[in-house]
Design an enzyme around this catalytic site. Sequence first.
Site, PDB file in Angstrom:
ATOM      1  CE1 TYR A   1      -4.502   1.573  -0.425  1.00 30.24           C
ATOM      2  CE2 TYR A   1      -3.373   2.599   2.142  1.00 30.24           C
ATOM      3  CZ  TYR A   1      -4.320   2.447   0.671  1.00 30.24           C
ATOM      4  OH  TYR A   1      -5.418   3.576   0.334  1.00 30.24           O
TER       5      TYR A   1
ATOM      6  CE  LYS B   1     -20.756 -19.892 -15.147  1.00 29.98           C
ATOM      7  NZ  LYS B   1     -21.364 -20.440 -16.207  1.00 29.98           N
TER       8      LYS B   1
END
Length: 412
Positions: free
Chosen positions: A39, A94
């Site tokens: 970060y 899925k």
Amino acid sequence: MTMDFHKAVFEYHALPRAGKISVVPTKPTLTQQDLSLCYTPGVAEPVKAIAEDPTAAYRYTSKGNLVAVITNGTAVLGLGNVGALASKPVMEGKGVLFKCFADIDVFDIEIDCEDVQGFIDTVIRISPTFGGINLEDIKAPECFVIEKALREALTIPVFHDDQHGTAIVVAAGLLNALELQHKQLSQVRIVCAGAGAAGIATMQLLIKLGANPENLYMVDRKGIIHQDRSDLNEYKQAFALSTMKRTLSDALNQADVFIGLSGPGVMTAEMLHSMAPKPIIFALSNPVPEMMPALAYQVRQDLIMATGRSDYPNQVNNALCFPYIFRGALDVGATHINEAMQLAAVESIKELARETVPEEVLIAFCQSHLQFGPHYILPTLMDPRLKTCVSTAVANAAMASNITRKARQQNG
């Protein structure tokens, strides 16, 4: 569904942690140095690189291996319009298949919007996050408009699996079944019960493969789609025949192939009995087919039969293709999924069913023997060769079509 299975389903989805998929970090975050790279301040460097060159996102972020599975919940499995939130278990499922079969990461996105343009606009706005878009469980005819608009607007693969995934697997299985029955695609009469997204896409693909449009009978809830009907949308109108036949029973008389993408039990024993010698039955309504195999084999012994179920031979399942189509497309940076890539998937799945089945597949499928024939016209879902075979064929077709990011950069 037994009480034990019903209980097991809910326990599977709820325990030990709710849901079926999660996000995990791919880089270490154990030290202050790790965090400064992950970060601030380090992350600013790839941000600037991507701002200068958008293709750098494929190098420095997960975009190139991240697919959005997107729905509005208007046509979920056999349940219909259950809404966006209720569709989430299917979309998570899925995502599991993408990850397990093709090592593709997924965010499932359930959009609470039945307005076509609103849905399109939402997908376009979130598309920079992803390397590909898998549209799922969107009712027809809206799904055709949505997919076309997104393909035109975006430069990443967009694929409506209910249309093209079904069509690809049906086509691969049907070509093998026709060979075993000593019939030619260009000559057989095909009856499709169901004129939604899957039915229309399947008939379109079979025509591209050589089927005669005059031999294709599409049947919806009101009967055969014919030229005297005034209630047809543009997608059904393309299949309207000049015929005096009106019912599914009429269409099946002396037909060679039945493809069921409709509902439970719509095919009767009398209908099957009236079909031509050596018929092919794809009864794909799930979980209850248009005709159960036990009944079909009581009526005819000369048929080849497939269903959408895993507890019968010849399962027609979209998971035979969609993970690997995206794997191939992502690996070469395809900007879309074209007809050549879909046809390559058909051919590779068809041919894989003709190869010797390895021992590991037999064990996974709890079988002692599988060989190309009436009860094995498609590979099983547990065949690890699908990833290499189908993905490579799709990737090669994309490169031959000159539709990869590298090709765009060279031509740009």
